[in-house]
Structures are given as C-alpha cells and as structure tokens.
Motif scaffolding. Structure first.
Motif, mmCIF file in Angstrom:
data_model
loop_
_atom_site.group_PDB
_atom_site.id
_atom_site.type_symbol
_atom_site.label_atom_id
_atom_site.label_comp_id
_atom_site.label_asym_id
_atom_site.label_seq_id
_atom_site.Cartn_x
_atom_site.Cartn_y
_atom_site.Cartn_z
ATOM 1 N N MET A 1 4.655 6.349 -0.659
ATOM 2 C CA MET A 1 5.030 6.728 0.694
ATOM 3 C C MET A 1 6.449 6.265 0.986
ATOM 4 N N ALA A 2 7.132 7.002 1.858
ATOM 5 C CA ALA A 2 8.525 6.671 2.178
ATOM 6 C C ALA A 2 8.639 5.332 2.893
ATOM 7 N N LYS A 3 7.634 4.969 3.689
ATOM 8 C CA LYS A 3 7.638 3.694 4.388
ATOM 9 C C LYS A 3 6.212 3.200 4.536
ATOM 10 N N ALA A 4 6.081 1.957 4.887
ATOM 11 C CA ALA A 4 4.756 1.355 5.001
ATOM 12 C C ALA A 4 3.962 2.040 6.109
ATOM 13 N N PRO A 5 2.693 2.336 5.875
ATOM 14 C CA PRO A 5 1.882 2.968 6.935
ATOM 15 C C PRO A 5 1.635 1.997 8.079
ATOM 16 N N GLU B 1 -11.114 1.298 -10.135
ATOM 17 C CA GLU B 1 -11.171 2.470 -9.275
ATOM 18 C C GLU B 1 -10.128 3.511 -9.695
ATOM 19 N N THR B 2 -10.484 4.768 -9.499
ATOM 20 C CA THR B 2 -9.578 5.879 -9.766
ATOM 21 C C THR B 2 -9.163 6.495 -8.439
ATOM 22 N N PHE B 3 -7.881 6.820 -8.314
ATOM 23 C CA PHE B 3 -7.334 7.343 -7.062
ATOM 24 C C PHE B 3 -6.897 8.788 -7.252
ATOM 25 N N PHE B 4 -7.101 9.601 -6.222
ATOM 26 C CA PHE B 4 -6.718 11.008 -6.228
ATOM 27 C C PHE B 4 -5.755 11.250 -5.072
ATOM 28 N N MET B 5 -4.629 11.902 -5.367
ATOM 29 C CA MET B 5 -3.641 12.258 -4.356
ATOM 30 C C MET B 5 -3.085 13.636 -4.663
ATOM 31 N N VAL B 6 -2.527 14.265 -3.655
ATOM 32 C CA VAL B 6 -1.886 15.567 -3.835
ATOM 33 C C VAL B 6 -0.627 15.401 -4.673
ATOM 34 N N GLY B 7 -0.484 16.259 -5.695
ATOM 35 C CA GLY B 7 0.721 16.242 -6.508
ATOM 36 C C GLY B 7 0.751 15.174 -7.575
ATOM 37 N N ARG B 8 -0.342 14.454 -7.755
ATOM 38 C CA ARG B 8 -0.375 13.405 -8.783
ATOM 39 C C ARG B 8 -1.665 13.526 -9.584
ATOM 40 N N GLU B 9 -1.581 13.199 -10.844
ATOM 41 C CA GLU B 9 -2.780 13.126 -11.656
ATOM 42 C C GLU B 9 -3.596 11.911 -11.230
ATOM 43 N N PRO B 10 -4.919 11.941 -11.422
ATOM 44 C CA PRO B 10 -5.722 10.750 -11.106
ATOM 45 C C PRO B 10 -5.153 9.518 -11.798
ATOM 46 N N PHE B 11 -5.081 8.421 -11.050
ATOM 47 C CA PHE B 11 -4.432 7.224 -11.588
ATOM 48 C C PHE B 11 -5.202 5.982 -11.167
ATOM 49 N N LYS B 12 -4.882 4.881 -11.835
ATOM 50 C CA LYS B 12 -5.448 3.573 -11.522
ATOM 51 C C LYS B 12 -4.319 2.623 -11.185
ATOM 52 N N LEU B 13 -4.618 1.574 -10.473
ATOM 53 C CA LEU B 13 -3.656 0.528 -10.154
ATOM 54 C C LEU B 13 -3.894 -0.675 -11.058
ATOM 55 N N PRO B 14 -2.851 -1.452 -11.318
ATOM 56 C CA PRO B 14 -3.033 -2.645 -12.157
ATOM 57 C C PRO B 14 -4.114 -3.552 -11.587
ATOM 58 N N PRO B 15 -4.931 -4.180 -12.429
ATOM 59 C CA PRO B 15 -6.068 -4.978 -11.948
ATOM 60 C C PRO B 15 -5.692 -6.077 -10.974
ATOM 61 N N ARG B 16 -4.514 -6.646 -11.117
ATOM 62 C CA ARG B 16 -4.129 -7.761 -10.249
ATOM 63 C C ARG B 16 -3.128 -7.346 -9.170
ATOM 64 N N ASP B 17 -3.017 -6.065 -8.917
ATOM 65 C CA ASP B 17 -2.102 -5.575 -7.888
ATOM 66 C C ASP B 17 -2.642 -5.955 -6.503
ATOM 67 N N PRO B 18 -1.835 -6.623 -5.656
ATOM 68 C CA PRO B 18 -2.318 -6.960 -4.300
ATOM 69 C C PRO B 18 -2.767 -5.739 -3.508
ATOM 70 N N ALA B 19 -2.122 -4.590 -3.751
ATOM 71 C CA ALA B 19 -2.523 -3.378 -3.035
ATOM 72 C C ALA B 19 -3.948 -2.975 -3.398
ATOM 73 N N LEU B 20 -4.355 -3.208 -4.647
ATOM 74 C CA LEU B 20 -5.705 -2.862 -5.066
ATOM 75 C C LEU B 20 -6.738 -3.708 -4.338
ATOM 76 N N PHE B 21 -6.465 -4.998 -4.230
ATOM 77 C CA PHE B 21 -7.385 -5.863 -3.490
ATOM 78 C C PHE B 21 -7.477 -5.435 -2.022
ATOM 79 N N PHE B 22 -6.353 -5.050 -1.448
ATOM 80 C CA PHE B 22 -6.334 -4.612 -0.054
ATOM 81 C C PHE B 22 -7.145 -3.333 0.116
ATOM 82 N N LEU C 1 0.833 -1.200 0.000
ATOM 83 C CA LEU C 1 0.000 0.000 0.000
ATOM 84 C C LEU C 1 0.870 1.253 0.000
ATOM 85 N N GLY C 2 1.905 1.268 0.839
ATOM 86 C CA GLY C 2 2.807 2.414 0.872
ATOM 87 C C GLY C 2 3.534 2.619 -0.438
#
Length: 722
Positions: free
Chosen positions: A428-432, A619-640, A422-423
C-alpha cells in the motif's frame, strides 16, 4: 474532522445596537481575505450563518450547525443567541477547526431557553445524543457499575447494577470497575449473609442452596432466618455502605465478645469472620480519606496534543476506584476547557456527589455548579484545592492521569508502527488508518451471522464492530454466499452514505427540528412557551454542557487563518483503507466482485487462508494483481494479521453462540398467535412443562384455568397439525 473547535467569544452588545442589522453583519469580504480561504466555501458558510443571525433574539438558547447532508457539526449554548451567532457571521475564529466548521455549515437550528443554566443542560444532552464532530466528546464513558440493595422484597437482594434506576431500592456507587463491585459484594456477602439470587430463583427454592452451606447467605428463602432478622442484616449492610462503617464494626465486635463470654464460640467465630470481611473491604482500597466523605476527583493531563482525565471516586471516606477517560478534543483547547467539557458531560447519566474536586480552575465554574445542583436536586460544590488533604487527592489523580496518558501514547506508537508494517506487507502507498476484517459463523447453516471487526491507530475500535444476520435467501452452509451478502450490505450502505454526503445544498435533506409545529427555521415564535426548568424527573434532560472559550466581554478574535475545507487527518474514517476476509481464493473472488459492484474496488482487499494443517505462520494471502504469497514467519505484520483474524473469529463465533442460545431458550408457546404471558403462565402452571402441553389432549387443554376454548384449540392445532 473530529476536532473540537474553539468557539469565538460572545460580544455583549446593547439592545439598541440591533436596530440596524447591516451595521452588525458586515459583508464577509470585510473580515476575510478571499485568497486565504477555500474558494467560495468560507464565504458561503458565512452567508448562511449571517442570514440566520438577522432573525435571532437576544436571549439564552442552544444552536446547532448542520452540513449539507444534514449531519450535526456542532452544538453550542449562548447567553445571547444573537451575539454568539453574529460572531460567526463576522468570519472571526481562533483556529482552522472553526474555519472548517463555518465553511461546512449549510443550515442551523435554534432553541431559546429561559436561563443560561437551562441552555447548559440542553446543550450537553444534545452533545451526548448527537455526538457532533466539532464538540469535545467523551469516549470510554460507559455506565459505571453500582451495588444495588433491593427495597421491594421482604428479603432484600444484593446485586451488581448498571443502567437506569427503575427498581425500588438503594444504589451505592459509582465504582470504577465491575471487578471492584464483585469484590465488594463478595466481602459483603461474607459479612452480612445477604442473598444474591434473583427473585424468581428465591421463590422456587425448597431447600437452602450452596451459598447457605458455605456461609455466604443466611437462607431466608427456606426460613433458615426470619424476615425480621434478615432485615436487620440488610440494614447493617446499608449502614456500612452509607459511611457508618465504624458503628457497624463496633456492633459486631460487641456481639462477638458477648458470644465468647457466654461460651458460644462458634457464634463468636462467625462474628469474627464477618469483621474480617469488612476489614478486607476497607483494606483493599489504594488510598482512603479522613476528611472527605463523598467526592469525585478530576485531574487532566496533556501530552502530544492528547488529553487524559483521571477520575477517582470516594464514598464514605473510602476509595471506590478510578477510571481514565481519553476525550476527543482539538489540540488548540486548553486543559481547563477540556476538563470543563468532561465534567459537565460525565454527569449526564449519573448523579453528581456533593463535592467535585478539580485539578484546574474552570472559567464557568459557577454556571457548571448551578447546573449540577439542578441535576442532583441538592447543593454540589466545585473546588480546586490548593493545600491540605483535598489537594493531595488531586495530586494523586494528576499523577495517575500523566502515567495513563504516557502508556496510551506508547501503545498508540506501537499500533501505528504495526499499521505501517501492514501497509508495507501488502504494497500500500501509505499505512491504513482503518482496517476491517470479516468472518462468518454458523452450524450446518443455522443461526448464520457475519462479523466485522475494525482496527485503527487506537487498536481494536469495538464501538465500530458490526454483526450481520444472514438472511434466509442465502443457501444454508454457502460460505461464499454469506460473505457476498455481508459485504454487499456493508459497502452498499457505505456508497449510499457517500452519495448523500455529496448531495447539493438544494437537494440536501433537512435536519429534523428539535421542536414541533409552529417553529420556523428553528427559532421560537413570539408566543412559544419557554423551555421547562431542569428537573430530575422531567423537563430538560438532566445533563450538562460545554464551556466556551472567552467571556462575554472578550475582545474580538483574530481573522480566520488560511484553511482548506477538507477532512481532518486525525479523524477516524468511516471508509476502510484495507479489507481482510477470512478464507481462501473462493472467498477472495466473492469479495472482490461484490466490492467492485458497490464501487469499492479502490479499497485494498486481502484474503487470508489458513496454512497447512491449519497451523499459524503458514497462512497464504490473496490480493489483486499478485500471485498467492506468504509472509516471513517472524514478520511483525504476520503476527498483527493473526491477531486481527483471531479477533474477527472470536467476535463472529461469540455472536453466533449468543443467537443460538436465544433460539434454544425460545419457548414453543411464543410461536402460537394469541398466547401471551398470562396464558402461557396458566398453561405451564397447570401442566408443568412444555412437553406435557404438547402431549395434552384438547379436552385437557380446555379445562386449564384461564384458557378459553379458542386458545386451547390454537395450542392443540399448533402441536398436532404439522
């Protein structure tokens, strides 16, 4: 900093040694090398403790250590308060955790007791209430379920029970799980035909319910069985649950044979079915005993610096289930020390059995047994068996503890890898370490609530979940406004707590004293009464306490090791590292602005918008300093992330439904001033329904028995002057 510290042993000193306090309390420089400690922190803490130690009596009692913000750091008991606190003042400790605790100590409070047992009881009660960060703390120790057979009704009710025992009747347990209770009650209903309905439902029956038709109840509500015969069934159930199962089964067997000999085959079949139900209760246990009638078995296992305590409950020679507890404890503690803390705290809100079997020898077993006896009002034996059936039960519990801890460590490893993913996904610099997810729920703006779920390395941290009732100031249906209100309340409070924690010692809030007027600095004056004796009904709350490392005559420990007074990395933080809101760009902007206003702009913020056609994996994600983005469909972080969002959605909707259900059940009569339970009952008994009361004329209301003219006018005005 959530580690249980290892306490320096008391040193038994003769009374004459206290004549010259300067000889007892050497300056901190004599015990500590200033270069080893955080600059000034340890020295300041030692000076605070030494100042308190000068005025302490050589008597049993309980002490509490506070930090600058008034938060309790540690609660401990001592046979001699002066000896115990003096050991801290010398700057001696075994572990870094003790050093950090001393460095953080800004205040102390004390209560003297008549005996060490009373101190033990009071200490554990305070630990359960205050949950200090340096004590061993039980987690997942919610109240265990019991089977309750009421004794205040002509037709006793059988039911599941949790919590305090205020109602008259018999309580059988504890059971390890609700499932075990429900399974047993189901079998007992088949065997003894006892009612499970509430008293109000029972009183309003005019014909037998479905349970009577399927032979799960004998129907005392409508006179299908006399109260005398029903009491006989209840007595049989009590006998079975009290351990006299053989006598009950023998009685039913004789009645079955007698009915068969008289050619009453249907009656004989009913007795046969009841016998089968009782056999199912006993056969459903994993293991039963032959010589141990009533006991709790505690076994502890340690792996990778973590502990698991497995508890088996045996009542009436039957296994009533087991439960695994994972206490929070410092890695430096031995399994025996952690086990002693768990045993004493476990019985704070439940009566101990006559026998407690342990996997390890406890240093203060006699003292703990004495406290358990005071708690139960009868003899309680603590034993560490070496052979025979008892040892077999302990070995079985030990094996289960090892397997449960291994499963938990494996789950934690998987959870940590997901947090790391997820981090990485969010740069992120380290895992939350702490992730908070927010969602709102309402119907057309009504019953609006906000929900916060929390996840960490141990999975979903349900004890940290929070709900927010949306105020009426927020426009109904304004999702952005709801999110702003929820986040503002959350992070404003977080900022306030952070500001309090950084308060200077002079401005720190004084911790509330445990006792009333006339107590200075937490020390009992000479004419103060002794603490009351432990009692089940009153006095010191019936609880138990933590053992301390080392005995009264143990040699002085080593000097403090180098340590910095910073936050323990193993503690679960109160401030999130990552915040996720359910919504798109609008929700994201609302959350970003509020967090910036509350000084939380340094916390990573992510908004998750549903994909096209509300499909997962898009799903589309919004963060500061980044354009809206998506994660790969089979990314474990996406399932989490999907799991986190779904949990927040479930929690918010569940809270909203519960609130809506309460509102639906609200009686309109409750809104009328001056209408209490008795007058509401009188109106309902006279008119039958609330709708009839709404349609009633003033004259009809005034003729209601128990309702005066003023009340009748208030009711009529409420329903007709709008």
């Amino acid at each position: 900093m959530n580690r249980e510290r290892q306490e320096p042993p008391e040193q038994e000193l003769p009374d004459e040694d206290f004549k010259d306090e300067e000889d007892i309390l050497p300056p901190p420089e004599a015990a500590l090398d200033p270069g080893e400690a955080a600059p000034g922190a340890l020295k300041a803490g030692i000076e605070v403790i030494a100042d308190f130690a000068r005025h302490l009596p050589n008597r049993p009692g309980v002490y509490r250590m506070f930090d600058r913000a008034g938060e309790v750091l540690y609660v401990g008991k001592a046979k001699s308060l002066k000896n115990r606190v003096t050991a801290y003042a010398r700057g001696m400790a075994h572990t870094n955790a003790v050093a950090r605790m001393i460095a953080e100590t800004a205040n102390m409070e004390f209560v003297t007791t008549g005996t060490e047992t009373e101190a033990l009881l009071l200490e554990s009660n305070l630990i359960k209430q205050l949950r200090p960060r340096y004590n061993v703390l039980l987690r997942d120790d919610k109240s265990f379920p019991y089977i309750f057979l009421s004794g205040d009704h002509p037709a006793p009710q059988i039911a599941k029970h949790r919590g305090s025992r205020q109602r008259k009747g018999d309580y059988f347990g504890p059971f390890a799980s609700v499932w075990a209770v429900e399974r047993t009650i189901d079998a007992l209903q088949k065997a003894f035909l006892l009612r499970s309905c509430s008293d109000s439902y029972y009183e309003n029956r005019t014909r037998p319910c479905l349970l009577f038709q399927i032979k799960r109840c004998s129907g005392p509500c409508t006179g299908e069985i006399s109260h005398t015969d029903y009491q006989g069934l209840a007595d049989q159930a009590r006998a079975f649950l009290s351990g006299r199962s053989s006598a009950v089964k023998e009685l039913l067997s004789k009645r079955m044979q007698a009915a068969a000999e008289e050619l009453e085959f249907e009656k004989a079949a009913r007795y046969r079915d009841r016998l089968a139900a009782l056999s199912a209760v006993q056969a459903g246990q994993d293991i039963n005993t032959q010589g141990v009638e009533e006991a709790d078995v505690f076994a502890i296992d340690e792996q990778a610096g973590q502990f698991c305590v497995e508890i088996f409950f045996f009542r009436n020679k039957q296994n009533w289930g087991n439960r695994a507890l994972f206490p929070r404890a410092d890695k430096s503690l031995t399994p025996a020390e952690v086990l002693a803390s768990v045993v004493t705290q476990f019985y704070d809100d439940k009566p101990p059995p006559r026998l407690v079997l342990l996997s390890h020898e406890l240093a203060e077993a006699d003292l703990i047994a004495e406290a358990l006896c005071a708690r139960a009002g009868r003899k309680v034996e603590l034993a560490t068996p070496k052979r025979g059936e008892r040892q077999g039960l302990v070995a079985h519990a030990q094996k289960n503890a090892h397997e449960a801890l291994a499963r938990k460590l494996a789950d934690n490893a998987g959870q940590q890898s997901l947090l790391a993913a997820l981090g990485e996904a969010f740069g992120m610099a380290k895992a939350p370490r702490r992730v908070e997810v927010y969602d709102n729920s309402h119907i057309m703006g009504t019953n609006a609530v906000g929900g916060m779920v929390v996840a960490g390395r141990d999975g979903f941290m349900k004890s940290h979940y929070r709900t927010f009732n949306i105020s009426s100031d927020t426009i109904a249906g304004d999702d952005f406004g709801m999110m702003r209100e929820v986040l503002k309340r959350r992070f404003s409070r977080l900022a306030k707590e952070a500001g309090t924690a950084s308060t200077s010692p002079d401005e720190a809030q004084e911790p509330s004293p445990l006792v009333g007027e006339g107590w200075e600095r937490g020390i009992a004056p000479a004419n103060a009464p002794e603490a009351s004796s432990p009692d089940v009904e009153g006095g010191i709350p019936p609880s138990l306490a933590l053992p301390h490392k080392g005995g009264e005559d143990a040699p002085p420990p080593e000097a403090l090791e180098p340590v910095q007074a910073n936050e323990d990395d193993t503690a679960f933080p109160s401030r999130p590292d990552l915040v996720i809101v359910d919504g798109g760009k609008g929700q994201f902007e609302a959350a970003r602005k509020i967090m910036a206003e509350c000084g939380a702009s340094d916390i990573a913020l992510v908004a998750i918008a549903k994909g096209e056609d509300r499909n997962a994996m898009r799903e589309t994600f919004f963060m500061v300093g980044r354009e809206p983005f998506k994660l790969p469909p089979r990314d474990p972080a996406l399932f989490f992330i999907q799991r986190l969002r779904d949990e927040a959605h479930r929690f918010a909707i569940g809270t909203h439904r519960a609130k809506r259900k309460r509102d639906i059940k609200t009686n309109p009569l409750d809104e009328i001033p001056g209408i209490g339970p008795s007058r509401k009952r009188a109106l309902l008994l006279h008119f039958g329904t609330v709708k009839a009361i709404q349609r009633a004329k003033l004259d009809d209301l005034m003729r209601t028995p128990g309702v005066n003219a003023a009340t009748a006018k208030a009711v009529h005005a409420h329903f007709h002057e709008h």
